[in-house]
Each structure stands twice: as C-alpha cells, then as structure tokens.
Write an enzyme that holds these catalytic residues in place. Structure first.
Site, PDB file in Angstrom:
ATOM      1  N   TRP A  78       1.071  -1.267  -0.366  1.00  0.00           N
ATOM      2  CA  TRP A  78      -0.038  -0.054  -0.145  1.00  0.00           C
ATOM      3  C   TRP A  78       0.626   1.776  -0.186  1.00  0.00           C
ATOM      4  O   TRP A  78       0.017   2.523  -0.409  1.00  0.00           O
ATOM      5  CB  TRP A  78      -0.714  -0.017   1.026  1.00  0.00           C
ATOM      6  CG  TRP A  78      -0.014  -0.356   2.485  1.00  0.00           C
ATOM      7  CD1 TRP A  78      -0.245  -1.555   3.573  1.00  0.00           C
ATOM      8  CD2 TRP A  78       0.637   0.999   3.590  1.00  0.00           C
ATOM      9  NE1 TRP A  78       1.081  -1.546   3.936  1.00  0.00           N
ATOM     10  CE2 TRP A  78       1.432   0.153   4.532  1.00  0.00           C
ATOM     11  CE3 TRP A  78       0.708   1.844   3.115  1.00  0.00           C
ATOM     12  CZ2 TRP A  78       1.763   0.269   5.703  1.00  0.00           C
ATOM     13  CZ3 TRP A  78       1.913   2.686   4.735  1.00  0.00           C
ATOM     14  CH2 TRP A  78       2.818   1.649   5.427  1.00  0.00           C
ATOM     15  N   ASN A  79       2.083   1.448   0.565  1.00  0.00           N
ATOM     16  CA  ASN A  79       2.571   2.377   0.521  1.00  0.00           C
ATOM     17  C   ASN A  79       2.924   3.222  -0.847  1.00  0.00           C
ATOM     18  O   ASN A  79       3.552   4.935  -0.677  1.00  0.00           O
ATOM     19  CB  ASN A  79       3.892   2.213   1.354  1.00  0.00           C
ATOM     20  CG  ASN A  79       4.722   1.270   0.854  1.00  0.00           C
ATOM     21  OD1 ASN A  79       4.360   0.452   0.177  1.00  0.00           O
ATOM     22  ND2 ASN A  79       5.895   1.132   1.636  1.00  0.00           N
ATOM     23  N   LYS A 125      -2.810  -8.616  -7.676  1.00  0.00           N
ATOM     24  CA  LYS A 125      -3.362  -7.695  -7.126  1.00  0.00           C
ATOM     25  C   LYS A 125      -2.618  -7.279  -6.108  1.00  0.00           C
ATOM     26  O   LYS A 125      -1.824  -7.215  -5.708  1.00  0.00           O
ATOM     27  CB  LYS A 125      -3.079  -9.578  -5.725  1.00  0.00           C
ATOM     28  CG  LYS A 125      -4.285  -9.361  -4.951  1.00  0.00           C
ATOM     29  CD  LYS A 125      -3.830  -9.872  -3.315  1.00  0.00           C
ATOM     30  CE  LYS A 125      -3.303  -9.108  -2.436  1.00  0.00           C
ATOM     31  NZ  LYS A 125      -4.062  -8.469  -1.585  1.00  0.00           N
ATOM     32  N   PRO A 126      -3.074  -6.272  -5.907  1.00  0.00           N
ATOM     33  CA  PRO A 126      -2.362  -4.784  -5.165  1.00  0.00           C
ATOM     34  C   PRO A 126      -3.070  -5.432  -3.431  1.00  0.00           C
ATOM     35  O   PRO A 126      -4.145  -5.677  -3.408  1.00  0.00           O
ATOM     36  CB  PRO A 126      -3.480  -3.726  -5.377  1.00  0.00           C
ATOM     37  CG  PRO A 126      -4.711  -4.047  -5.956  1.00  0.00           C
ATOM     38  CD  PRO A 126      -4.105  -5.495  -6.877  1.00  0.00           C
ATOM     39  N   ALA A 127      -2.571  -4.367  -2.880  1.00  0.00           N
ATOM     40  CA  ALA A 127      -2.562  -4.213  -1.420  1.00  0.00           C
ATOM     41  C   ALA A 127      -4.489  -3.381  -1.188  1.00  0.00           C
ATOM     42  O   ALA A 127      -4.861  -2.955  -1.751  1.00  0.00           O
ATOM     43  CB  ALA A 127      -1.909  -3.253  -0.489  1.00  0.00           C
ATOM     44  N   GLY A 156       6.684  -6.415  -0.609  1.00  0.00           N
ATOM     45  CA  GLY A 156       5.843  -6.538   0.806  1.00  0.00           C
ATOM     46  C   GLY A 156       7.064  -6.524   1.724  1.00  0.00           C
ATOM     47  O   GLY A 156       8.268  -6.647   1.747  1.00  0.00           O
ATOM     48  N   SER A 157       6.414  -7.097   2.818  1.00  0.00           N
ATOM     49  CA  SER A 157       6.978  -7.470   4.017  1.00  0.00           C
ATOM     50  C   SER A 157       7.870  -8.965   3.651  1.00  0.00           C
ATOM     51  O   SER A 157       7.045  -9.379   3.230  1.00  0.00           O
ATOM     52  CB  SER A 157       6.184  -7.726   5.775  1.00  0.00           C
ATOM     53  OG  SER A 157       5.000  -8.800   5.514  1.00  0.00           O
ATOM     54  N   LEU A 186      11.432  -6.886  -0.246  1.00  0.00           N
ATOM     55  CA  LEU A 186      10.607  -6.415   0.783  1.00  0.00           C
ATOM     56  C   LEU A 186      11.493  -5.768   1.594  1.00  0.00           C
ATOM     57  O   LEU A 186      11.788  -4.049   1.766  1.00  0.00           O
ATOM     58  CB  LEU A 186      11.972  -8.575   1.631  1.00  0.00           C
ATOM     59  CG  LEU A 186      11.408  -9.216  -0.078  1.00  0.00           C
ATOM     60  CD1 LEU A 186      11.947 -10.567   0.943  1.00  0.00           C
ATOM     61  CD2 LEU A 186       9.662  -9.333   0.368  1.00  0.00           C
ATOM     62  N   CYS A 205      10.252   2.196   2.581  1.00  0.00           N
ATOM     63  CA  CYS A 205      10.477   0.513   2.322  1.00  0.00           C
ATOM     64  C   CYS A 205      12.705   1.080   2.514  1.00  0.00           C
ATOM     65  O   CYS A 205      13.164   0.385   3.483  1.00  0.00           O
ATOM     66  CB  CYS A 205      10.912  -0.964   1.721  1.00  0.00           C
ATOM     67  SG  CYS A 205      10.670   0.289  -0.019  1.00  0.00           S
TER      68      CYS A 205
HETATM   69  P1  NAP Z   1       2.262  -7.120   3.353  1.00  0.00           P
HETATM   70  O1  NAP Z   1       1.790  -7.161   4.577  1.00  0.00           O
HETATM   71  O2  NAP Z   1       3.926  -8.140   3.282  1.00  0.00           O
HETATM   72  O3  NAP Z   1       1.495  -6.437   2.151  1.00  0.00           O
HETATM   73  C1  NAP Z   1       1.813  -6.455   0.782  1.00  0.00           C
HETATM   74  C2  NAP Z   1       1.182  -7.521  -0.184  1.00  0.00           C
HETATM   75  O4  NAP Z   1       0.828  -8.476   0.298  1.00  0.00           O
HETATM   76  C3  NAP Z   1      -0.148  -6.592  -0.289  1.00  0.00           C
HETATM   77  O5  NAP Z   1      -1.205  -7.016  -1.279  1.00  0.00           O
HETATM   78  C4  NAP Z   1      -0.767  -7.717   1.507  1.00  0.00           C
HETATM   79  O6  NAP Z   1      -1.894  -7.855   1.217  1.00  0.00           O
HETATM   80  C5  NAP Z   1       0.193  -9.203   0.659  1.00  0.00           C
HETATM   81  N1  NAP Z   1      -0.466 -10.201   1.789  1.00  0.00           N
HETATM   82  C6  NAP Z   1      -0.334 -10.137   3.193  1.00  0.00           C
HETATM   83  N2  NAP Z   1      -0.260 -11.256   3.230  1.00  0.00           N
HETATM   84  C7  NAP Z   1      -0.129 -12.692   2.262  1.00  0.00           C
HETATM   85  C8  NAP Z   1      -0.116 -13.451   2.656  1.00  0.00           C
HETATM   86  N3  NAP Z   1      -0.296 -14.572   4.007  1.00  0.00           N
HETATM   87  N4  NAP Z   1      -0.209 -13.961   0.857  1.00  0.00           N
HETATM   88  C9  NAP Z   1       0.218 -13.925   0.024  1.00  0.00           C
HETATM   89  N5  NAP Z   1       0.238 -12.121   0.287  1.00  0.00           N
HETATM   90  C10 NAP Z   1      -0.160 -11.909   1.034  1.00  0.00           C
HETATM   91  O7  NAP Z   1       3.362  -5.902   3.798  1.00  0.00           O
HETATM   92  P2  NAP Z   1       2.877  -4.259   3.952  1.00  0.00           P
HETATM   93  O8  NAP Z   1       2.646  -4.486   5.195  1.00  0.00           O
HETATM   94  O9  NAP Z   1       1.473  -3.738   3.183  1.00  0.00           O
HETATM   95  O10 NAP Z   1       3.631  -3.052   3.217  1.00  0.00           O
HETATM   96  C11 NAP Z   1       4.812  -2.587   4.387  1.00  0.00           C
HETATM   97  C12 NAP Z   1       6.404  -3.247   3.708  1.00  0.00           C
HETATM   98  O11 NAP Z   1       6.235  -3.525   2.643  1.00  0.00           O
HETATM   99  C13 NAP Z   1       7.604  -3.063   4.786  1.00  0.00           C
HETATM  100  O12 NAP Z   1       8.177  -4.267   5.348  1.00  0.00           O
HETATM  101  C14 NAP Z   1       8.648  -2.267   3.423  1.00  0.00           C
HETATM  102  O13 NAP Z   1       9.709  -2.392   3.996  1.00  0.00           O
HETATM  103  C15 NAP Z   1       8.045  -3.145   2.355  1.00  0.00           C
HETATM  104  N6  NAP Z   1       7.978  -2.677   1.521  1.00  0.00           N
HETATM  105  C16 NAP Z   1       9.375  -3.097   0.545  1.00  0.00           C
HETATM  106  C17 NAP Z   1       9.636  -1.879  -0.896  1.00  0.00           C
HETATM  107  C18 NAP Z   1      10.805  -2.597  -1.478  1.00  0.00           C
HETATM  108  O14 NAP Z   1      11.415  -1.965  -2.847  1.00  0.00           O
HETATM  109  N7  NAP Z   1      11.343  -3.566  -1.107  1.00  0.00           N
HETATM  110  C19 NAP Z   1       8.305  -1.646  -1.337  1.00  0.00           C
HETATM  111  C20 NAP Z   1       7.301  -0.809  -0.448  1.00  0.00           C
HETATM  112  C21 NAP Z   1       7.415  -1.506   0.670  1.00  0.00           C
HETATM  113  P3  NAP Z   1      -3.152  -7.270   1.527  1.00  0.00           P
HETATM  114  O15 NAP Z   1      -3.296  -6.085   1.697  1.00  0.00           O
HETATM  115  O16 NAP Z   1      -4.456  -8.045   1.471  1.00  0.00           O
HETATM  116  O17 NAP Z   1      -3.240  -7.853   3.187  1.00  0.00           O
END
Ligand code: NAP
Length: 485
Positions: A161-162, A185-187, A238-239, A261, A294
């Site tokens: 989402w960020n 699939k977006p957030a 994502g995370s 990540l 991130c």
């Molecule tokens: P997240 O909880 O991992 O969510 C990211 C995406 O994964 C969302 O679309 C989420 O869907 C989905 N997701 C959640 N649980 C899942 C599962 N069990 N299986 C498959 N997909 C799943 O991360 P976030 O809190 O949204 O984002 C923040 C994190 O992203 C931070 O750690 C940040 O550092 C990292 N990030 C990294 C970068 C990079 O380029 N390295 C860039 C931006 C952000 P839902 O939204 O529907 O739950």
C-alpha cells in the site's frame, strides 16, 4: 474516474470492479470490502472481495493471452506502454488525488509518485526494443551458438500500500515490455490506484488478458498463483515475512521469485559532512510518506563530534513539518496508514523512552491518526527502533566514534535494502559504499531511486532487481541455440 473543470479530483466514483480478461467484473458472489481514506476514516469505495475462483480465471486469461502478446514485435508492445505513459502524465493530478485519498500521503508526494511510476512505464517502453540476444564464438568449425532472450510467461504480482502506483508499474511495465502477461493483486488498503491504472491500459488497447487486476483475500489468491502451472514468476513487494511465505510456496513449482522486502536503513553522518545538507537530506528521506517507505532511514548514526549539532538541526527541521490531511497542499506529514501501523510506531517510541532515550521533538499521536515527526537521542542499541523496521516518522539519532564502528553497527541487521552516508572525503566514499551490505547506497544523496538504476535488496531485504535493464532481464528466459552448419 471523474474530474472537475479545474482538473482536480471531484470525488466521482472510481472503477470499483476488477479487470479480468479485458472485462470489468465483481467477485463471483458479489462480496466487496471497504477502502477508507486514512485521514478521515471515510469509506471512499467498496471493491470486489475475490478469492481462488476469480484468481484462477485471471491466471487462465493471462496464460491464454501470453502466446499472442509474446509474439508481437517489441515496438508494438512498447507503443501500448508509451500510450499509458502519456495518459499518466495527462491525468497525473487525478491519479495523485486518488492515491492520496486511499493512502493518505501528501498530494505533492502523490504527484511525485505518479511521475516516478510513469517513468518506469516510459523506461520499459524504450527498453523493450533493446532486449538483445547474443552470438557466441564456437569452439569448433561449423557450429554457431546463439543466445535468445524470450519472455518468461505468466507473472503473478502482489504489491503493498505504501507506493500504490509505482510498485505496480515497476513490475507490470518491464514484464509487459518483455512479452510476459500479468495478474496483479494490489494491497487491500490501496486497490483504487491499481484499478485506475488498469483503465489506462484498457484505453491504450491492451489486448484482453494481458494484464489482469484482482482484489481480495491475499491467501487464496496467492495460493492459486503459486499452484498455477503457467505462472513462471512471482513478483512481490511487501514484508519480509510474507516474502518468505511466497518463496517457500514457489519452491514446489520452481517458479522464479523477485522479492522487494523490508528495510532498516542506516543514515550515517560523518563529521566532515555538510551538516545542513545532511539534515535536509535526512528530513526528506526519513519523513517521506510519514516514514512508511521501505528505503527510508530507520537509524541515524552521527559522528560524536557533530552529534549534538546535527540532532538539533534535525529536530528543528522535523518539528517544522506540517501535519494534516494529504489533500491540503501545505501538508508534509500525512496520517499513518492504519491503526496497526500507528501502534507499532507508538511501541517503538515508548520502548526507546523506557530504555532512557530523550525525545527532542514529536513523540505523540495527533488526532488519533497522525504521529508527530519524532527525533530521539540517547537510544540504546537494544531498543526495538534500532533492531526492527519502524515504518513511521521516527528518527533515533545515535552517536558513533569511528568509521569501523559505524560500519559494524550499520551492517548488524538481517536487512540490506538501502543505506545512506554523508561525507566529503573521497576515499571514504568508496570504502564505505563498498563495505555497506545494502543493495542501494545514497552518498550525499537521500533519494537515489531512478527508473534507469537497479532497485533491490540484499540479505532478508529480498532478491532480484527492479528498474533499468536489470528490471527487464528479470522477465526473460535465456535460451542457448546451438546450430550445426
Ligand atoms: P505485507 O503485509 O507483506 O503486504 C504486502 C502485500 O502482500 C499486500 O498486497 C498483502 O495483501 C499481501 N499479503 C499479505 N499476506 C499475504 C499472504 N499470506 N500471502 C500472499 N500475500 C499476502 O506488507 P505491507 O505491510 O503492506 O507493506 C509494508 C512492507 O513492504 C514493509 O516491510 C516495506 O519495507 C515493504 N516494502 C518494500 C519495498 C521494496 O521495494 N523493497 C517497497 C515498498 C514496501 P493485503 O493487503 O490484502 O493484506
């Protein structure tokens, strides 16, 4: 999407259905979930709450669309992307306003994100024609060796989402340029920007099924993505926790993974640095998107001799930042994305305070949704804020004595996404840049991200690179063709 005569977002309904195989549709059972404006809590839309069946349909559509899309001349694929790029610029304000309404970030930052997102589309369009193969000299007479680069196949992408627009174009644009087809699939917090981008692809006459956007429950959708035999790559931002889950799941089908990540960036200020430039850079870097970035600094290390002076400069600048609704042009600090995000920030600050940290500015929740830009000193090494990704507007400032010491501190983390340092010493510039175990290094530069350079992390910050020629290489298969004459 609607636009009023000033070109501003007018609150008209946005696309609130999914784009699957070139058609706009809801979830099979009609279920929806709510998208809220983080600044007001107001529901701004309801979007389909899809699951396994819809995901399978989208993946099948992407698989069916792949052969024809892959066979198109690269220039034809590029032209679709050039069209989308032009639309993104024309509709930038509208897209930015939508992004601010679902994500909360200040409108100026949203505009910058739309430009950044569009730049990936243009770069990929330009690069599509330069996915060159090679010929290799043979070891015997009468043979020729060719190296072909061919599109991987179906790509399944999951985004956070960020950066609701840029994280999508950073995957979709190079994948489409290379000849792959995509299901994204977006957030759940920010699906509207993804659907708005899909509208632009539709207007650019992208053939049905080449790009599909599906919103809903991540687990069943991801399960289908991992199980589908035609999916050749999982592209995820994502995370770290979810990244690891996906990598495990991808192992069975030996699907490629690209994982962008979490980060835990050190921001290092050496005593020889230009302190004002470093403080300006630290504010720009740390407080962008309220620290929910991130690559933003999570730990600020300052050489002992300039520690107090720098901490004061940083606190003076941070406390002057304007907090508010992102739609207000003056706002520099928007709300936290949700209660979970806010809670983590509060915990990190309270934990640091309990361990003796001094709060120079901020440290409090404002109106239940914002966290004040915060600068702390005297934070001990065990504090959570120095061990974990905070993802909020909190800058812990820590003193160090030597280059050796700060390199040890900076690298003492499982993360390895981005690191920053400020110095005027040219020898140190190379020494430290080479010693930092991070995929992206900003030297006297708080914003290193550009579409033509590789973006990605080391260690538990992920694998694979987005951006530049590396970004497209992620979406091709390298094939050796050996020819006997
Ligand atoms: P997240 O909880 O991992 O969510 C990211 C995406 O994964 C969302 O679309 C989420 O869907 C989905 N997701 C959640 N649980 C899942 C599962 N069990 N299986 C498959 N997909 C799943 O991360 P976030 O809190 O949204 O984002 C923040 C994190 O992203 C931070 O750690 C940040 O550092 C990292 N990030 C990294 C970068 C990079 O380029 N390295 C860039 C931006 C952000 P839902 O939204 O529907 O739950």
């Amino acid at each position: 999407m609607g636009r009023d005569r000033d070109g501003d977002w007018d609150g008209a309904p946005v696309k609130t259905v999914n784009w699957i195989n070139g058609a706009w549709e809801g979830a099979d059972g009609g279920a929806t979930f709510s998208v809220r404006n983080p600044a007001t809590g107001e529901e701004i839309a309801r979007v389909p709450d899809c699951g396994a069946a819809e995901a399978r349909r989208a993946l099948d559509a992407a698989a069916a669309a792949f052969p024809a899309w892959a066979a198109l001349p690269a220039i034809d694929r590029a032209n679709v992307l050039f069209n989308v790029y032009a639309q993104m610029l024309t509709r930038a304000r509208e897209l930015a306003a939508l992004l601010t309404r679902e994500n909360g970030k200040p409108i100026r930052e949203a505009l910058a994100e739309i430009q950044y997102a569009a730049d990936f589309v243009r770069w990929s369009a330009e690069e599509a024609r330069r996915v060159y193969g090679e010929t290799i000299p043979a070891s015997v007479a009468g043979k020729r060796h060719l190296v072909l680069k061919q599109p991987l196949g179906v790509v399944a992408a999951i985004t956070p989402w960020n950066f609701p627009a840029a994280m999508i174009t950073r995957k979709v644009a190079p994948a489409l340029a290379a000849g792959c087809t995509v299901v994204i699939k977006p957030a759940e917090q920010t699906p509207l920007s993804a659907l708005a981008l899909a509208e632009l692809f539709e207007a650019a006459m992208l053939p049905p099924g080449v790009l599909n956007v599906i919103t809903g429950n991540p687990e069943p959708i991801a399960k289908e993505m991992l199980a589908h035999p035609k999916v050749r790559k999982i592209a995820f931002t994502g995370s770290t926790e979810v990244g690891k889950l996906l990598m495990r799941g991808a192992a069975d089908g030996l699907k490629r993974v690209a994982l962008e990540l979490g980060g835990h960036a050190p921001f290092i200020v050496f005593a020889d640095a230009d302190l004002d430039k470093a403080a300006d850079g630290c504010v720009a870097n740390k407080f962008r998107n309220s620290g929910q970035t991130c690559i933003c600094a999570n730990r600020v290390y300052v050489q002992q001799e300039v520690h107090d002076a720098f901490a004061k400069k940083l606190a003076d600048r941070a406390s002057a930042l304007v907090i508010g609704d992102g739609m207000d042009e003056k706002t520099q600090i928007g709300p936290m994305i949700d209660e979970g995000g806010l809670k983590k920030v509060i915990e990190h600050v309270e934990d640091a305070k309990r361990r003796g940290a001094k709060v120079l500015c901020g440290g409090r929740v404002r109106d239940g949704k914002w966290f004040e830009p915060t600068v702390m000193t005297g934070v001990p090494a065990e504090a959570r804020v120095l061990r974990e990704e905070t993802f909020g507007p909190v800058a812990p400032v820590v003193a160090f004595r030597t280059e050796e010491e700060v390199l040890r501190l900076a690298n003492d983390t499982p993360y390895g996404l981005a690191a920053y340092f400020f110095t005027k010493d040219a020898s140190r510039l190379f020494r430290v840049a080479e010693a930092l175990e991070y995929g992206i290094i900003g030297v006297n530069d708080p914003s290193p991200g550009v579409p033509q350079a590789p973006f990605g992390g080391m260690k538990e910050s992920g694998m694979g690179r987005e951006g530049g020629k590396w970004g497209i290489e992620e979406y091709v298969e390298v094939k050796h063709v050996s020819i006997g004459l």
